[in-house]
Design an enzyme around this catalytic site. Structure first.
Site, PDB file in Angstrom:
ATOM      1  N   LYS A 168      -2.475 107.529  18.131  1.00 38.54           N
ATOM      2  CA  LYS A 168      -1.330 107.818  18.528  1.00 38.54           C
ATOM      3  C   LYS A 168      -1.606 109.345  19.217  1.00 38.54           C
ATOM      4  O   LYS A 168      -1.925 110.167  17.924  1.00 38.54           O
ATOM      5  CB  LYS A 168      -0.535 108.045  17.754  1.00 38.54           C
ATOM      6  N   GLY A 184      14.980 102.492  29.937  1.00 35.67           N
ATOM      7  CA  GLY A 184      14.495 103.099  30.569  1.00 35.67           C
ATOM      8  C   GLY A 184      12.857 102.208  31.303  1.00 35.67           C
ATOM      9  O   GLY A 184      13.270 101.073  31.560  1.00 35.67           O
ATOM     10  N   VAL A 203      11.263 100.235  29.597  1.00 38.55           N
ATOM     11  CA  VAL A 203      10.676  99.031  29.085  1.00 38.55           C
ATOM     12  C   VAL A 203      11.729  98.702  29.259  1.00 38.55           C
ATOM     13  O   VAL A 203      12.088  97.393  29.995  1.00 38.55           O
ATOM     14  CB  VAL A 203       9.747  98.962  27.698  1.00 38.55           C
ATOM     15  N   GLY A 204      13.204  99.091  28.977  1.00 38.37           N
ATOM     16  CA  GLY A 204      14.367  98.398  29.033  1.00 38.37           C
ATOM     17  C   GLY A 204      15.014  97.817  30.325  1.00 38.37           C
ATOM     18  O   GLY A 204      15.820  96.709  30.458  1.00 38.37           O
TER      19      GLY A 204
HETATM   20  N1  PHE Z   1       2.996 102.800  24.273  1.00 37.29           N
HETATM   21  C1  PHE Z   1       2.513 102.316  23.930  1.00 37.29           C
HETATM   22  C2  PHE Z   1       2.167 101.984  22.429  1.00 37.29           C
HETATM   23  O1  PHE Z   1       3.019 102.247  22.340  1.00 37.29           O
HETATM   24  C3  PHE Z   1       0.806 102.488  23.810  1.00 37.29           C
HETATM   25  C4  PHE Z   1      -0.055 102.604  25.137  1.00 37.29           C
HETATM   26  C5  PHE Z   1       0.413 102.675  26.661  1.00 37.29           C
HETATM   27  C6  PHE Z   1      -1.791 102.464  25.144  1.00 37.29           C
HETATM   28  C7  PHE Z   1      -1.058 102.676  27.826  1.00 37.29           C
HETATM   29  C8  PHE Z   1      -2.208 101.909  26.054  1.00 37.29           C
HETATM   30  C9  PHE Z   1      -2.145 101.386  27.166  1.00 37.29           C
HETATM   31  O2  PHE Z   1       2.092 100.512  22.807  1.00 37.29           O
END
Ligand code: PHE
Length: 352
Positions: A78, A183, A185-186
């Site tokens: 990350k 947001g 996702v929500g």
């Molecule tokens: N934000 C995504 C997660 O936490 C990370 C991600 C998104 C990785 C798109 C690769 C492609 O899972």
């Protein structure tokens, strides 16, 4: 996430100071056992740089478990761009470009996509210097677009699996689902739930996010500060992590927690606290893998959208296996999901 306050067993925490803005760029590589470390880039202001490092490490570890539980050939990593308070405007693009150059220097040791505080448009900018290690660019730039709707689909599949388990009915029709955060996702999750005729309630501190659902039939607007405590069949945390802690768990009034936020448990003991209250906790890293899996599948493995959709819907089946494993072994659901992921990691041949 179980890293909690104990030692982090990751491979590397790479740091680069951006002289122009003072931002700290962090790339945490937790494990490359299953493949190259891949995870989102979070852009945020932190109270301290140590808290930014801690977030990067915990989130990278969560990605290791996420990929392993989803049986997807990527490792856990990350990035965090810890920016000064009030950061934005023109400085932002420059930082993203220099961050892309940093990624490029890492030659694929870490690949990224969007996360809290970044968008597909940001990925376009990062890719100018960081390609080919950047996923989820806009379709106009040849990317697969945002990951949020895919993540929402995975959460929805998990809610169906939990419905089957708790009520003997997969359909969320008529069930009350409280969504914290409307947001990237929500928002799409609420739309899917409405299509399925669930009764939805939502809380989000952003007036714009709430505005999208004002007056929409089937949606109740809740105060963001108290929505976690609202009565619900399913509570879906889709904002930031650490929301389930020793103070909040006794106040919950839901049957199950099934949401997209990363690192929902403040500490490992919270899994036991939820179980003691009879609340079914669907482990975050199992539930929220859909975006990462679909986007990386499409862009790195050449999947069709149909193939990606099948992989994301399979999260429901994975969750059912986790719940069965927990029952059989007297584990918490979080413990069972970790065991499943750890078995996959142990079975993998170390790369190189
Ligand atoms: N934000 C995504 C997660 O936490 C990370 C991600 C998104 C990785 C798109 C690769 C492609 O899972």
């Amino acid at each position: 996430m179980s890293s909690g306050t104990s030692g982090w067993e990751g491979e590397a925490l790479l740091e680069r100071r951006d002289a122009k803005t003072g931002a700290l760029m962090l790339v945490a590589i937790h494990s490359s056992r299953l493949g190259p470390a891949t995870g989102g880039t979070r852009l945020k202001t932190y109270p301290s740089e140590d808290l930014a490092r801690r977030d990067a490490r915990r989130l990278a570890e969560a990605m290791t478990y996420k990929w392993a539980a989803a049986d997807f050939p990527r490792g856990g990593g990350k990035a965090v761009l810890a920016v000064p308070d009030g950061f934005g405007g023109a400085a932002r693009e420059g930082l993203l470009r220099r961050y892309g150059a940093f990624l490029r220097e890492l030659s694929g040791r870490f690949a990224t996509g969007p996360d809290v505080g970044t968008s597909p448009a940001d990925m376009d900018v990062i890719a100018e210097t960081g390609a080919p290690y950047v996923f989820s660019r806009t379709p106009a730039r040849g990317g697969a677009g945002g990951s949020g709707p895919w993540t929402a689909l995975g959460v929805f599949a998990a809610i169906e699996a939990v419905g089957e388990r708790l009520f003997g009915d997969r359909s969320p029709r008529g069930r009350r689902v409280v969504v914290q955060g409307a947001g990237s996702v929500g928002g799409p999750l609420i739309e899917r739930l409405l299509e399925a005729e669930a009764r939805v309630a939502v809380g989000d501190p952003s007036p714009e996010a709430m505005g999208r659902f004002r007056g929409v039939s089937g949606v109740e607007l809740l105060a963001p500060e108290t929505c976690l405590e609202a009565e619900a069949d399913v509570l879906a945390p889709c904002a930031l992590g650490g929301v389930l802690d020793a103070a909040m768990i006794p106040r919950l009034r839901c049957r199950a927690v099934v949401g997209a936020a990363n690192d929902q448990l403040a500490e490992p003991a919270d899994a036991g606290r939820l179980r003691a209250r009879g609340i079914l906790y669907a482990p975050d890293f199992v539930v929220n893998a859909g975006g990462a899996v679909a986007i990386t599948g499409i862009e790195a493995l050449g999947w069709t959208p149909a193939r990606a959709e099948a992989a994301v819907r399979a999260i429901g089946g994975t969750l059912q296996r986790v719940l069965a494993l927990a029952d059989r072994n007297g584990l918490t659901t979080d413990g069972a999901a970790r065991r499943l992921a750890e078995e996959r990691l142990a079975a993998a041949q170390p790369r190189r």
